[in-house]
Design a protein around this motif. Sequence first.
Motif, mmCIF file in Angstrom:
data_model
loop_
_atom_site.group_PDB
_atom_site.id
_atom_site.type_symbol
_atom_site.label_atom_id
_atom_site.label_comp_id
_atom_site.label_asym_id
_atom_site.label_seq_id
_atom_site.Cartn_x
_atom_site.Cartn_y
_atom_site.Cartn_z
ATOM 1 N N SER A 1 0.836 -1.199 0.000
ATOM 2 C CA SER A 1 0.000 0.000 0.000
ATOM 3 C C SER A 1 0.870 1.248 0.000
ATOM 4 C CB SER A 1 -0.918 -0.007 1.225
ATOM 5 O OG SER A 1 -0.151 -0.057 2.407
ATOM 6 N N ALA A 2 0.228 2.416 -0.152
ATOM 7 C CA ALA A 2 0.944 3.685 -0.232
ATOM 8 C C ALA A 2 1.792 3.911 1.020
ATOM 9 C CB ALA A 2 -0.047 4.822 -0.408
ATOM 10 N N ILE A 3 2.936 4.566 0.823
ATOM 11 C CA ILE A 3 3.890 4.825 1.899
ATOM 12 C C ILE A 3 3.746 6.269 2.364
ATOM 13 C CG2 ILE A 3 6.334 4.948 2.498
ATOM 14 C CD1 ILE A 3 5.409 2.129 2.084
ATOM 15 N N ARG A 4 3.688 6.464 3.677
ATOM 16 C CA ARG A 4 3.662 7.816 4.242
ATOM 17 C C ARG A 4 4.826 7.970 5.210
ATOM 18 N NH1 ARG A 4 -1.598 10.001 7.232
ATOM 19 N NH2 ARG A 4 -2.131 10.761 5.133
ATOM 20 N N VAL A 5 5.621 9.028 4.978
ATOM 21 C CA VAL A 5 6.722 9.377 5.873
ATOM 22 C C VAL A 5 6.313 10.632 6.631
ATOM 23 C CG1 VAL A 5 9.142 10.045 6.040
ATOM 24 C CG2 VAL A 5 8.433 8.362 4.332
ATOM 25 N N LEU A 6 6.395 10.581 7.947
ATOM 26 C CA LEU A 6 5.897 11.654 8.809
ATOM 27 C C LEU A 6 7.020 12.248 9.647
ATOM 28 C CD1 LEU A 6 3.564 13.200 10.360
ATOM 29 C CD2 LEU A 6 3.514 11.198 11.895
ATOM 30 N N ASP A 7 7.039 13.579 9.724
ATOM 31 C CA ASP A 7 7.842 14.283 10.722
ATOM 32 C C ASP A 7 6.852 14.986 11.645
ATOM 33 O OD1 ASP A 7 9.435 15.857 12.300
ATOM 34 O OD2 ASP A 7 10.709 16.579 10.676
ATOM 35 N N PRO A 8 6.618 14.454 12.849
ATOM 36 C CA PRO A 8 5.581 15.001 13.729
ATOM 37 C C PRO A 8 5.967 16.306 14.421
ATOM 38 C CG PRO A 8 6.701 13.200 14.818
ATOM 39 C CD PRO A 8 7.274 13.277 13.439
ATOM 40 N N MET A 9 7.222 16.732 14.290
ATOM 41 C CA MET A 9 7.683 17.999 14.859
ATOM 42 C C MET A 9 8.588 18.636 13.810
ATOM 43 S SD MET A 9 8.454 16.526 18.709
ATOM 44 C CE MET A 9 8.166 18.025 19.627
ATOM 45 N N CYS A 10 8.001 18.963 12.661
ATOM 46 C CA CYS A 10 8.771 19.212 11.445
ATOM 47 C C CYS A 10 9.471 20.558 11.398
ATOM 48 C CB CYS A 10 7.868 19.062 10.229
ATOM 49 S SG CYS A 10 6.528 20.280 10.156
ATOM 50 N N GLY A 11 9.020 21.549 12.168
ATOM 51 C CA GLY A 11 9.641 22.865 12.075
ATOM 52 C C GLY A 11 9.547 23.408 10.661
ATOM 53 N N VAL A 12 10.673 23.893 10.129
ATOM 54 C CA VAL A 12 10.679 24.463 8.776
ATOM 55 C C VAL A 12 10.851 23.393 7.703
ATOM 56 C CG1 VAL A 12 11.524 26.687 9.580
ATOM 57 C CG2 VAL A 12 13.164 24.924 8.892
ATOM 58 N N HIS B 1 15.925 3.845 -7.970
ATOM 59 C CA HIS B 1 15.551 2.429 -7.999
ATOM 60 C C HIS B 1 14.519 2.084 -6.932
ATOM 61 C CE1 HIS B 1 18.599 2.727 -4.847
ATOM 62 N NE2 HIS B 1 18.080 1.631 -4.329
ATOM 63 N N LEU B 2 14.325 2.989 -5.953
ATOM 64 C CA LEU B 2 13.406 2.705 -4.856
ATOM 65 C C LEU B 2 12.003 3.143 -5.264
ATOM 66 C CD1 LEU B 2 13.154 1.640 -1.980
ATOM 67 C CD2 LEU B 2 13.708 3.920 -1.138
ATOM 68 N N ALA B 3 11.248 2.246 -5.849
ATOM 69 C CA ALA B 3 9.900 2.555 -6.335
ATOM 70 C C ALA B 3 8.893 2.342 -5.211
ATOM 71 C CB ALA B 3 9.554 1.659 -7.522
ATOM 72 N N LEU B 4 8.228 3.433 -4.807
ATOM 73 C CA LEU B 4 7.251 3.373 -3.727
ATOM 74 C C LEU B 4 5.936 3.963 -4.237
ATOM 75 C CD1 LEU B 4 9.574 4.611 -0.865
ATOM 76 C CD2 LEU B 4 8.833 2.269 -1.259
ATOM 77 N N PRO B 5 4.925 3.147 -4.444
ATOM 78 C CA PRO B 5 3.676 3.631 -5.032
ATOM 79 C C PRO B 5 2.907 4.552 -4.090
ATOM 80 C CG PRO B 5 3.442 1.358 -4.288
ATOM 81 C CD PRO B 5 4.891 1.712 -4.129
ATOM 82 N N GLY B 6 2.407 5.656 -4.639
ATOM 83 C CA GLY B 6 1.531 6.550 -3.880
ATOM 84 C C GLY B 6 2.142 7.111 -2.622
ATOM 85 N N ALA B 7 3.450 7.329 -2.608
ATOM 86 C CA ALA B 7 4.113 7.774 -1.389
ATOM 87 C C ALA B 7 3.911 9.268 -1.165
ATOM 88 C CB ALA B 7 5.594 7.458 -1.470
ATOM 89 N N GLU B 8 3.976 9.686 0.109
ATOM 90 C CA GLU B 8 3.865 11.105 0.438
ATOM 91 C C GLU B 8 4.688 11.424 1.674
ATOM 92 O OE1 GLU B 8 0.193 12.668 1.799
ATOM 93 O OE2 GLU B 8 -0.236 11.004 3.151
ATOM 94 N N LEU B 9 5.103 12.694 1.752
ATOM 95 C CA LEU B 9 5.805 13.221 2.914
ATOM 96 C C LEU B 9 4.859 14.165 3.633
ATOM 97 C CD1 LEU B 9 9.177 14.093 1.141
ATOM 98 C CD2 LEU B 9 8.765 12.139 2.628
ATOM 99 N N LEU B 10 4.787 14.031 4.953
ATOM 100 C CA LEU B 10 3.845 14.831 5.729
ATOM 101 C C LEU B 10 4.537 15.392 6.961
ATOM 102 C CD1 LEU B 10 0.933 15.818 6.276
ATOM 103 C CD2 LEU B 10 0.547 13.655 7.497
ATOM 104 N N GLY B 11 4.364 16.695 7.190
ATOM 105 C CA GLY B 11 4.907 17.333 8.373
ATOM 106 C C GLY B 11 3.803 17.890 9.250
ATOM 107 N N VAL B 12 4.024 17.844 10.557
ATOM 108 C CA VAL B 12 3.084 18.416 11.528
ATOM 109 C C VAL B 12 3.871 19.315 12.472
ATOM 110 C CG1 VAL B 12 1.437 17.952 13.380
ATOM 111 C CG2 VAL B 12 1.573 16.393 11.420
ATOM 112 N N ASP B 13 3.354 20.512 12.714
ATOM 113 C CA ASP B 13 3.992 21.410 13.677
ATOM 114 C C ASP B 13 2.927 22.316 14.274
ATOM 115 O OD1 ASP B 13 7.143 22.113 14.196
ATOM 116 O OD2 ASP B 13 5.832 23.798 14.663
ATOM 117 N N SER B 14 3.119 22.655 15.542
ATOM 118 C CA SER B 14 2.136 23.495 16.231
ATOM 119 C C SER B 14 2.323 24.974 15.930
ATOM 120 C CB SER B 14 2.237 23.269 17.746
ATOM 121 O OG SER B 14 3.547 23.579 18.204
#
Length: 486
Positions: A313-324, A340-353
Motif C-alpha cells: 500500500s501507499a507509503i507515508r513518511v511523517l515528521d511530527p515535529m517538522c519545524g521548517v 531504484h526505490l519505487a514506492l507507489p503513492g508515497a507522500e511526505l507529511l509534516g506536523v507542527d504546532s
Amino acid sequence: MGGVSMDGAAAATTAGTERNLVQIRAPERGLPPHEPEDLSERPCRCPFCLEVPPPVPAESTTDPDSSPEAPGPTFAGVYPRGLAKLALAELSRASVEVVAHLAEHCTLLFRTSASEEAPLELSTFELLFEVLGGPETLPPAPVISDIAKAADVHARRFANLWRSRLRKFSKWRVTVHRSHLKTRYKAPEVVPVIGDAMAGVGSVSLALCCTAGPVVDLTGFEVELVVYLSDGIDKCLAASDTKGRSSLGGNPELMLLGVLSPGSPCRLASLAVEKGAILSRADDTVALCVAQRAADILEDEAKASADGVRSTSAIRVLDPMCGVGTYLLAMRWVLAHRAHLALPGAELLGVDSDAESAGLLQLNAGRTVGVWPLAVLQGSSTALPLRDSSADLIIVDPPWGQRHSSHYYVKKSFPRWAREWARVLKPGGSAVVVTICKRVFEENVLPPLQNLGLLELVESAQFDNKGWTVCRLYVVRKPLPAPTPS
C-alpha cells in the motif's frame, strides 16, 4: 563540522607574502634541496619572479600524481564522526573508487568519473574537496612551525600539480577546517604559512605586480585552497567518558591540502532551507544522513514487500515535529537520488504546532523539486491530527531543551510525544529519532513503551552533530501483532 570546524577563511596579502619569502627559503627549516626553474617558462617576467625564482624539486617532475597517465582526481570527504557506515554506503551506491578510509580522521579518499557537466552530489559529508598530493603527517601536538615545514615540503614535492590547478584561476583564498579535541592553534595562524608555501613555488602571485598565479581575494575568490587538520581523537568517546580524556591523543596528526571551486565535479548536496526567524538547529548534512538511514529502512521494507512479507500500500513518511521542514526536504532529496526505490503513492507529511514554521515548510516545499508530494498540517505534537496506524515511517528531531524549551519541559513532554509516535505508526513501522537527551529517552521514554509492546529498540548510534558529540540516532520499531493461533 562532524567535529570539523571552519575557523575562518583568509589569505596572506601579497605584501605579506613578499615579506615572508625569505623565511620560506631559510635553511633552518631543513627543507630538501631544490633547483631553480627555467625562467623562460615562467608566465610572469616581473622583477620579483626574475630575482627570486621559486624552487621546484626534481622529484615533482616525475611524481605520478602529476603525470598524464595518472588516474582521475582524488577527493576527500569528511563525514560526521559515528556515521561512517552511511558515508561508505553512499559512495558504494555512487560506484566510486574508494582509495583509502582514514577512519580515525573521519575521512574517505576516493576517485570518481563525474565531470563538471555531470557532477556527483554527495549528502553524507560535511567537507568535500579535491586533494592535491598525498596526506601529510604532523607530529603529535604540533605547533605552527610544524605546519609550516610540512606545508613547504608538500608544496615543493607537488609544485607542478599545484601550479597546474591554481593558475587556472585569477582569485583565491585559504580556508582552514580543523577537527581537534584541544585547540593549539587557530586559522589566522595557519593561513599565512600555507599562503607562503604556495607562493614559494609560484602557484600563486608573489607580489602586487606578479601575474604568475591567482591573487588573494577573500570575498570574490574563484577557488579555495582547503586545509584540513585533524588530531584523530574520538570526540564522541571523549564526551562519553570525560574522566578518560587524558588518555586520548598522542598520535601523529593529519594535514590534507586541496582545492574547492564551484566547478568541482564532486559537490556537497545543499537543501537551501529558508528558516526565517526560526531558531532551527537542524543541519543539512545531519538531516541528509538521517534521511539516508530512513531510506535504508524503506528499501528493506520494499524488499520485504516484493517477497510478500509486507503490504504494497501507499507509503507515508511523517515528521511530527517538522519545524521548517529540514528533515522532510532531506528525505525528498534522498529519495529523488534513489531512483531504484519505487514506492507507489508515497507522500511526505509534516506536523507542527507553530504557524510560522508550517508556513516556511510550505514555502520550502514549493521551492524544491521532488517526485514525492510534501504536505504540512498544523497541530499539537501531543495530539497529532492523524488517525491510528497511518504512518509507515517517522523521522523526528524533537526539542533538546536548549533553544525552544527547557530541559524540564523536554523531560516532561518526551514520553507523551513518543506515545503519539507509537499510536500513528503502522505495525512494523519504524521511527528514526535524533536527540541529545540519552538518559531521558532510554530511562523515561522507551521502557514504558517497550513494556506495553508499543515500541522496540532496533539501533542506537552516537554521532557528532555539529559539535554536539553526545547526540544519538535511535531507530525504534512498532512490533507486528502476534499471529493468531490457528
